[in-house]
Enzyme design. Sequence first.
Site, PDB file in Angstrom:
ATOM      1  N   HIS A 232      10.242  11.337   1.054  1.00 24.63           N
ATOM      2  CA  HIS A 232      10.806  12.652   0.747  1.00 24.63           C
ATOM      3  C   HIS A 232       9.694  13.584   0.303  1.00 24.63           C
ATOM      4  CE1 HIS A 232      15.036  11.451   0.811  1.00 24.63           C
ATOM      5  NE2 HIS A 232      14.681  10.354   0.162  1.00 24.63           N
TER       6      HIS A 232
ATOM      7  N   GLU B 225      15.551  16.508  -3.939  1.00 21.75           N
ATOM      8  CA  GLU B 225      15.161  15.436  -3.024  1.00 21.75           C
ATOM      9  C   GLU B 225      15.140  15.957  -1.595  1.00 21.75           C
ATOM     10  OE1 GLU B 225      16.645  10.900  -2.496  1.00 21.75           O
ATOM     11  OE2 GLU B 225      18.139  12.463  -2.227  1.00 21.75           O
TER      12      GLU B 225
ATOM     13  N   ASP C  47       2.302  11.318  -6.237  1.00 25.21           N
ATOM     14  CA  ASP C  47       2.114  11.859  -4.895  1.00 25.21           C
ATOM     15  C   ASP C  47       1.541  10.804  -3.948  1.00 25.21           C
ATOM     16  OD1 ASP C  47       2.255  13.927  -2.986  1.00 25.21           O
ATOM     17  OD2 ASP C  47       0.141  14.418  -3.293  1.00 25.21           O
ATOM     18  N   HIS C  48       2.148  10.704  -2.759  1.00 21.85           N
ATOM     19  CA  HIS C  48       1.717   9.731  -1.741  1.00 21.85           C
ATOM     20  C   HIS C  48       1.733   8.304  -2.270  1.00 21.85           C
ATOM     21  CE1 HIS C  48       0.698  13.434   0.254  1.00 21.85           C
ATOM     22  NE2 HIS C  48       0.668  12.747   1.383  1.00 21.85           N
TER      23      HIS C  48
ATOM     24  N   HIS D  11      10.374   5.728  -1.025  1.00 22.20           N
ATOM     25  CA  HIS D  11      11.122   4.811  -1.872  1.00 22.20           C
ATOM     26  C   HIS D  11      12.094   3.995  -1.025  1.00 22.20           C
ATOM     27  CE1 HIS D  11      14.766   7.707  -2.826  1.00 22.20           C
ATOM     28  NE2 HIS D  11      14.516   7.634  -1.556  1.00 22.20           N
TER      29      HIS D  11
ATOM     30  N   HIS E 272      11.506   4.949   2.990  1.00 26.85           N
ATOM     31  CA  HIS E 272      11.449   6.243   3.685  1.00 26.85           C
ATOM     32  C   HIS E 272      10.929   7.265   2.694  1.00 26.85           C
ATOM     33  CE1 HIS E 272      15.270   6.138   1.567  1.00 26.85           C
ATOM     34  NE2 HIS E 272      15.117   7.439   1.441  1.00 26.85           N
TER      35      HIS E 272
ATOM     36  N   CYS F  34      19.183   4.151   3.329  1.00 24.59           N
ATOM     37  CA  CYS F  34      18.218   4.236   2.230  1.00 24.59           C
ATOM     38  C   CYS F  34      17.849   2.862   1.699  1.00 24.59           C
ATOM     39  CB  CYS F  34      18.766   5.105   1.099  1.00 24.59           C
ATOM     40  SG  CYS F  34      19.042   6.786   1.640  1.00 24.59           S
TER      41      CYS F  34
HETATM   42 NI    NI Z   1      15.688   8.645  -0.166  1.00 27.03          NI
END
Ligand code: NI
Length: 141
Positions: free
Chosen positions: A42, A124, A80-81, A15, A40, A34
């Site tokens: 998570h 997160e 996911d992904h 995100h 980036h 961020c």
């Molecule tokens: Ni983040």
Amino acid sequence: MKLELTRRYAFSASHRLHSAALADAENQRIYGKCNNPFGHGHNYVVEVTVTGAIDPATGMIANLSELDAYVTQEVLEPFDHTYLNKDVAAFRALVPTTENLCIEIFERLKKFPGARLARIRLEETGRNSFTYAGESNGSGT
Ligand code: NI
């Protein structure tokens, strides 16, 4: 008697924290790294808690394979992904903070037919987690 069942799942997604309501400089000041335009990732951990009466025939609150199938269909496969900002419609207009992601997951799972959704807890990182139990769920329980 109130019994709850909590099941853990995981997905990975990327995100970028950037609010269209703020100027670029404000976005950088508030979100720091961020706000990096390339995003980036998570490894999110989501805990789904359901409650309800124990089925006398099975001795269970909910059938775990039904819960797994529902969570997979509603959350894991769509998230996911992915790059949340673009791939999940809700986050094209809403900043994909973990707070907003936690609420989105709750909204997607609240219609689970096999038991009542009590809350979602979303991690997160190992240091941050958020819990959401819905709007109308705040008292009496
Ligand atoms: Ni983040």
